[in-house]
Enzyme design. Structure first.
Site, PDB file in Angstrom:
ATOM      1  N   TYR A  77    -137.908 -73.777  16.475  1.00  0.00           N
ATOM      2  CA  TYR A  77    -136.902 -74.656  16.981  1.00  0.00           C
ATOM      3  C   TYR A  77    -137.146 -75.626  18.060  1.00  0.00           C
ATOM      4  CZ  TYR A  77    -133.934 -70.781  14.876  1.00  0.00           C
ATOM      5  OH  TYR A  77    -133.578 -69.846  14.043  1.00  0.00           O
ATOM      6  N   PHE A 222    -125.926 -67.336  10.673  1.00  0.00           N
ATOM      7  CA  PHE A 222    -124.751 -67.771   9.906  1.00  0.00           C
ATOM      8  C   PHE A 222    -123.636 -66.703   9.767  1.00  0.00           C
ATOM      9  CE2 PHE A 222    -127.715 -71.647   8.505  1.00  0.00           C
ATOM     10  CZ  PHE A 222    -127.431 -72.235   9.720  1.00  0.00           C
TER      11      PHE A 222
END
Length: 298
Positions: A77, A222
């Site tokens: 990330y 998610f």
């Protein structure tokens, strides 16, 4: 930390690896990357550090103050800047904060996520994660993706060596099948599996069942991607009105009700949404409501 008998499964706590208690709604930090206009969801690039760094730091501290205990990030990330941001906000980590990160993916460009499981690379990346997180031991280190070019035993073995050296407390995997998980378990104890899973994406039901039987945390990412059935007149919204919750809370409550080892890690850049997500721990679904939502979403 205390148990809440009003929560969907009778407790708000799961013990990672049997010895690391975490609250069953964590926080995924991936969405703290990039800026306005960048793609979101599965298409997000996660390439640049947040434009408003101070706001991101405040949000992470707000999460900890609100009761989040599991914070999830990855070396991929924003090329390590996500780990640095987490350390800036929360270091020194108290007993109530567990940090999970991942190694095993390289980012040659904003649109590329390439698995790389060379054991030496995995060890190097873990060492860099330790530096960026400013810690001597990573609570939970995930293999971000398995690399088909290296044996599973060598990839998991690299993480096991780090564990034996005291640099990793628990080992996790991400986006794996039951067969891959079993192969990894033959090498080292696996404390968590992080796969895509939500009401609309249930391809990993077999992994959910396998991890439940093994005492392994199943960490869906998610978790609130609910699909078309989540409209204002859809089953999630109807049940949400029945239980006095929001649709997002109800979707998370469905996951929590699904099994007591499920620990979703919703991400958000909004403090209000963060607190809303944590409210799912106080939402109780009946078996009929749970079944109704699941049947309609499938």
């Amino acid at each position: 930390m205390t148990n809440n008998t009003n929560s969907p499964t009778g407790t708000t706590i799961f013990r990672l690896g049997g010895d690391l208690p975490v609250r069953r709604v964590g926080y995924g930090t991936m969405r703290l990357a990039d800026g306005p206009g960048d793609p979101a969801g599965p298409e997000a690039r996660i390439w640049t550090a947040p434009a408003d760094r101070a706001a991101a730091v405040r949000l992470l501290r707000t999460a900890a103050e609100a009761g989040v205990t599991l914070f999830d990030t990855a070396d991929a990330y924003t090329l390590g800047a996500g780990e640095e941001l987490l350390a800036e906000a929360l270091h020194p980590y108290g007993d109530g904060v567990a940090v999970a990160t991942k190694v095993g993916v390289v980012r040659p460009s904003p649109t590329e996520w390439v698995p790389l499981g060379h054991p030496a690379y995995l060890r190097q990346q873990a060492e860099l994660s330790l530096r960026r997180l400013r810690t001597e031991r990573i609570d939970l280190l995930h293999l971000h993706r398995l690399d088909e070019n290296f044996p599973v035993a060598e990839q998991v073995g690299a993480l096991k060596r780090l564990q034996e050296e005291g640099k990793v407390r628990h080992i996790g995997l991400s986006e794996v099948t039951v067969a891959q998980l079993e192969e990894a378990e033959a090498v080292a104890p696996i404390a968590a599996v992080q796969n895509l899973y939500n009401l609309a994406a249930r391809d990993h039901e077999a992994v959910v069942e396998h991890t439940a039987g093994r005492g392994i945390a199943f960490v869906p990412f998610f978790p609130v991607a609910m699909g078309g059935h989540a409209g204002p007149d859809g089953p999630v919204a109807r049940v949400a009105r029945e239980v006095g919750a929001t649709p997002s809370q109800t979707a998370l409550a469905w996951l929590l009700h699904r099994a007591p080892h499920i620990v979703p890690i919703p991400g958000t850049s909004s403090a209000a949404h963060l607190v809303e997500n944590l409210g799912a721990l106080d939402v109780t679904l009946t078996e009929e409501q749970f079944a109704r939502i699941g049947a309609a979403a499938s």
